[in-house]
Motif scaffolding. Structure first.
Motif, PDB file in Angstrom:
ATOM      1  N   HIS A 131      62.706  25.746  13.920  1.00 57.32           N
ATOM      2  CA  HIS A 131      61.288  25.495  13.663  1.00 57.32           C
ATOM      3  C   HIS A 131      61.183  25.013  12.234  1.00 57.32           C
ATOM      4  O   HIS A 131      61.090  25.805  11.305  1.00 57.32           O
ATOM      5  N   ASP A 157      60.072  23.407   8.781  1.00 52.92           N
ATOM      6  CA  ASP A 157      58.864  23.412   7.967  1.00 52.92           C
ATOM      7  C   ASP A 157      59.263  22.884   6.602  1.00 52.92           C
ATOM      8  O   ASP A 157      60.376  23.154   6.141  1.00 52.92           O
ATOM      9  N   SER A 202      61.431  30.152  -1.445  1.00 50.20           N
ATOM     10  CA  SER A 202      61.893  30.866  -0.266  1.00 50.20           C
ATOM     11  C   SER A 202      62.990  31.877  -0.631  1.00 50.20           C
ATOM     12  O   SER A 202      62.983  33.018  -0.168  1.00 50.20           O
ATOM     13  N   PRO A 222      62.386  28.234   7.870  1.00 45.35           N
ATOM     14  CA  PRO A 222      62.317  29.272   6.834  1.00 45.35           C
ATOM     15  C   PRO A 222      62.905  30.603   7.290  1.00 45.35           C
ATOM     16  O   PRO A 222      63.575  31.285   6.526  1.00 45.35           O
ATOM     17  N   ARG A 223      62.683  30.962   8.554  1.00 47.86           N
ATOM     18  CA  ARG A 223      63.179  32.247   9.037  1.00 47.86           C
ATOM     19  C   ARG A 223      64.707  32.261   9.020  1.00 47.86           C
ATOM     20  O   ARG A 223      65.332  33.232   8.614  1.00 47.86           O
ATOM     21  N   ASP A 265      66.092  32.419   5.550  1.00 44.77           N
ATOM     22  CA  ASP A 265      65.964  33.799   5.064  1.00 44.77           C
ATOM     23  C   ASP A 265      67.123  34.654   5.584  1.00 44.77           C
ATOM     24  O   ASP A 265      67.727  35.411   4.835  1.00 44.77           O
TER      25      ASP A 265
END
Lengths: 474, 231
Positions: free
Chosen positions: A318, A320, A327, A357-358, A361
């Motif tokens: 996903h 972004d 981040s 981003p997930r 991370d």
């Protein structure tokens, strides 16, 4: 194809040339045999009439008589006796007579002949020594020598005609041969080419490739064998894929089934933790142990689910557009690592990229978490742009580093080097998931040791990705 | 005391979660099936529903849609054992406000419930006084009364949808990244899930009668996020 045509052309041309040579030799041989025989008969008939030593006039008459043996009058004769010589035609220079031939006649009692080209026409020159044929003195040279010149115009014409004929016969034959060769080449080379294409197609993974089998020759056999091999290969691969898919589904199903009991346990761990303080020490220890292990188990099952999602190809990005430094800072802050990690990050908005981003991370949290657990402080997190298109994230620790024999395996699932790294709460899947997360971004991650000590993990992450490569929810 | 309606078919999970939530001070009604949950909706009047997606009988997704049809503003928190994209997206499309993937620790679930409840109550506690109605073309947003009308007809919005619209329309033209929206609307301070934002924007657009190809109010800024524009 070209080779085939060349061979055919060569064959046709060689056949033409050979038959031409044979025919030519035959024609010339026959004509010269006739001439020599005629000459010898004539000489044998006329020579005994000569008186020895002959006078010049007598020689001239002899020469004329020999020449007349050929009714068409094409013979020219030279007769020599010691210093005397006479020709059948008065004043004939007899240019065709070469020193070689005269020498040969001088040294050999046999009849000798030579083909001589003068100007544009060919002549046959024959020379012989006349011997006495008496009983006692057989084979003794009389000293008389007879030379004959016969123009070979007829033979030349014949040979020319032969050349024309051979040409006329060979050229169409050549054409036909090339045509046949091309047809044969199509018949042979086409299946070979098809085989080559099919082999390449198989190698590229299209296992359903099959050849059309025509006829019953060796090529057809070969095609048949190829098809059988391809079918066997396809079957084995399908079987392997089936087994792999089943294994994958099993892993996913098991993880999934584990979730329900874990969901009940995880829900009450906090209750257990809270109450442990009020229990007697043994029970409290037991309760805390159960609580801790439940949390670990829940994380392991989460990791297993994530891995099986990667395996099934169900991990979706996903993307972004985010500020990478921000981040990374947030990843540290969320886990209360900001004070433990020395962050070397570019200013805001210096490195922006389209990433998930997930997943970013997860990657950074795992690497930093590993460094804090297994390495020693200070731990450093660095981010820099590598040109316009990619970013480099480095996580460095100051621990003992990773043993050389372990380095190649650190991203493998459940890999545990038993001595160097103590068993911790990590499931052994963290780095494997990290590697997969980087991979779905089209990036790379590697582990190494710093010369000054400590391990370093380097992530290279593309910042711009093809818009159409992955679905983006709008 | 917040009232939580828990719909969960597995006894151990149901009892475990109910126990944990009660200890956190919630008034919990735990039921086994979706049908039962729908029945209890009127009598129990929950502040929030925690809904398991895999249920025997009536599927969780249908329960979610049925509840949305009954009450647009009831916060629904979806609990799923499947963390796969498709399950989450479908669940969000059905009208859930947020989701948690099982197994989930009581503390995490509690935090999510509180966030969902805040969204619902923030609506009521917004600002006291002067009614302020902003009009954007055919769309009218009553910022104080938290009512939205489109061509004069009220648009029933779920708490997340309303909060998303209020956030975006507070600064027309400004681009919000998904992460910013996650934090503003869902209070996910961790790297939350962009799917929440995307699913919510889709639902919002549908309710505002937006043409799917060329949305007038909420525009996608490719590769970045969303912005609100006044037509």
């Amino acid at each position: 194809m070209v080779a085939f045509a060349l061979v055919a052309a060569l064959t046709a041309a060689t056949t033409g040339a050979l038959s031409f040579r044979e025919a030519r030799t035959g024609v010339l041989q026959q004509s010269q045999d006739t001439v020599i025989k005629q000459l010898r008969t004539q000489v044998d008939r006329l020579a005994p009439q000569l008186s020895f030593p002959p006078a010049e006039a007598e020689l001239r008459r002899f020469a004329g008589d020999v020449a007349r043996a050929e009714p068409s009058g094409s013979w020219r004769v030279l007769v020599g006796y010691e210093d005397l010589s006479a020709t059948s035609r008065p004043g004939d220079p007899f240019e065709e007579l070469t020193p070689d031939l005269r020498e040969a006649v001088d040294s050999s009692p046999a009849t000798v002949f030579q083909r001589v080209n003068t100007g544009d026409h060919t002549s046959l020159v024959v020379g012989m020594s006349v011997t006495f044929s008496g009983d006692e003195n057989r084979g003794i040279a009389s000293g008389l020598q007879v030379f004959l010149t016969v123009p070979q115009a007829t033979e030349q014409r014949y040979v020319d005609a032969l050349v024309t004929a051979v040409e006329r016969a060979t050229v169409p034959a050549l054409g036909v041969a090339v045509l046949l060769a091309l047809l044969a080449a199509r018949g042979v080379l086409r299946p070979v080419r098809a085989l080559r294409h099919a082999t390449r197609s198989i190698a590229e993974g299209r296992l359903d490739t099959r050849l059309a089998v025509n006829g019953s020759d060796e090529l057809a056999d070969l095609s048949h064998t190829f098809n059988e091999t391809a079918a066997a290969l396809e079957e084995s691969v399908a079987e392997l894929r089936g087994m792999e898919a089943r294994a994958r589904r099993f892993a996913a199903d098991v993880s999934h089934e584990l979730r329900t009991p874990l969901a009940a346990m995880a829900a009450v761990t906090d209750v257990l933790d809270e109450d442990a303080a009020r229990l007697d020490p043994d029970t409290a220890t037991a309760v805390r142990l159960i609580s801790e292990e439940t949390v670990k188990l829940a994380r392991l099952v989460d990791d297993l689910m994530e891995i099986s999602r990667f395996d099934a190809g169900a991990a979706v990005l996903h993307l972004d557009e985010i500020d990478l430094a921000e981040s990374l800072r947030r990843t540290l802050a969320d886990r209360a690592w900001a004070d433990l990690v020395d962050a070397d990050l570019p200013p805001p908005d210096a490195v922006r990229g389209r990433v998930d981003p997930r997943r970013l991370d997860v990657v950074v949290a795992n690497l930093v978490g590993n460094a804090l657990r297994h390495g020693a402080r200070p731990v450093r997190l660095r981010l820099r742009a590598d040109g316009e298109r990619s970013a480099v994230i480095e996580v460095l620790d100051s621990g003992p580093g990773i043993p050389e024999d372990v380095l190649p395996h650190v991203f493998e699932r459940f890999y545990k080097s038993d001595t160097a790294r103590t068993r911790t709460e990590g499931s052994g899947l963290g780095l494997a998931i990290t590697a997969e997360n980087v991979r779905v971004h089209g990036g790379s991650v590697r582990a190494g040791n710093r010369p000054e000590g400590g391990a370093v993990f380097t992530v290279e992450l593309p910042l711009r990705r093809d818009e159409s490569a992955h679905g983006e929810h709008r | 005391m917040p009232r939580v309606l828990l719909i969960e078919d597995d006894r151990a999970v149901r009892e475990g979660v109910a126990l944990a939530l009660r200890r956190q001070g919630h008034d919990v009604a735990a039921v086994e099936t979706g049908e039962e949950g729908l029945e209890r909706l009127r009598s129990f009047r929950p502040d929030v529903v925690v809904l398991d997606l895999m249920l025997p009988g009536m599927p969780g997704l249908d329960v979610c849609r049925a509840m949305r049809a009954l009450d647009q503003t009831l916060p629904i928190l979806m609990a799923t054992a499947r963390g796969d994209d498709v399950d989450i997206v479908v669940g969000l499309e059905a009208g859930a406000d947020d989701y948690v993937v099982k197994p989930v620790r009581a503390r995490v679930l509690e935090a999510r419930i509180r966030a969902v409840l805040r969204r619902a109550t923030a609506v009521a506690a917004a600002d006291g006084g002067i009614p302020k109605i902003d009009t954007y073309g055919e769309l009218a947003i009553d910022r104080a009364g938290h009512a939205v009308t489109w061509r004069g007809d009220p648009v029933p919005l779920a708490p997340s949808e309303l909060r998303l619209l209020l956030t975006l329309s507070a600064a027309p033209g400004q681009v919000f990244s998904r992460q910013q929206l996650l934090e503003a609307v869902w209070e996910h301070s961790y790297h939350g899930d962009a799917r929440l934002v995307d699913a919510c924007v889709r639902r919002l657009r549908a309710k505002m009668g937006e043409p799917s190809r060329e949305p007038r109010y909420i525009q996608t800024v490719r590769g970045f996020g969303y912005r609100f524009v006044s037509p």
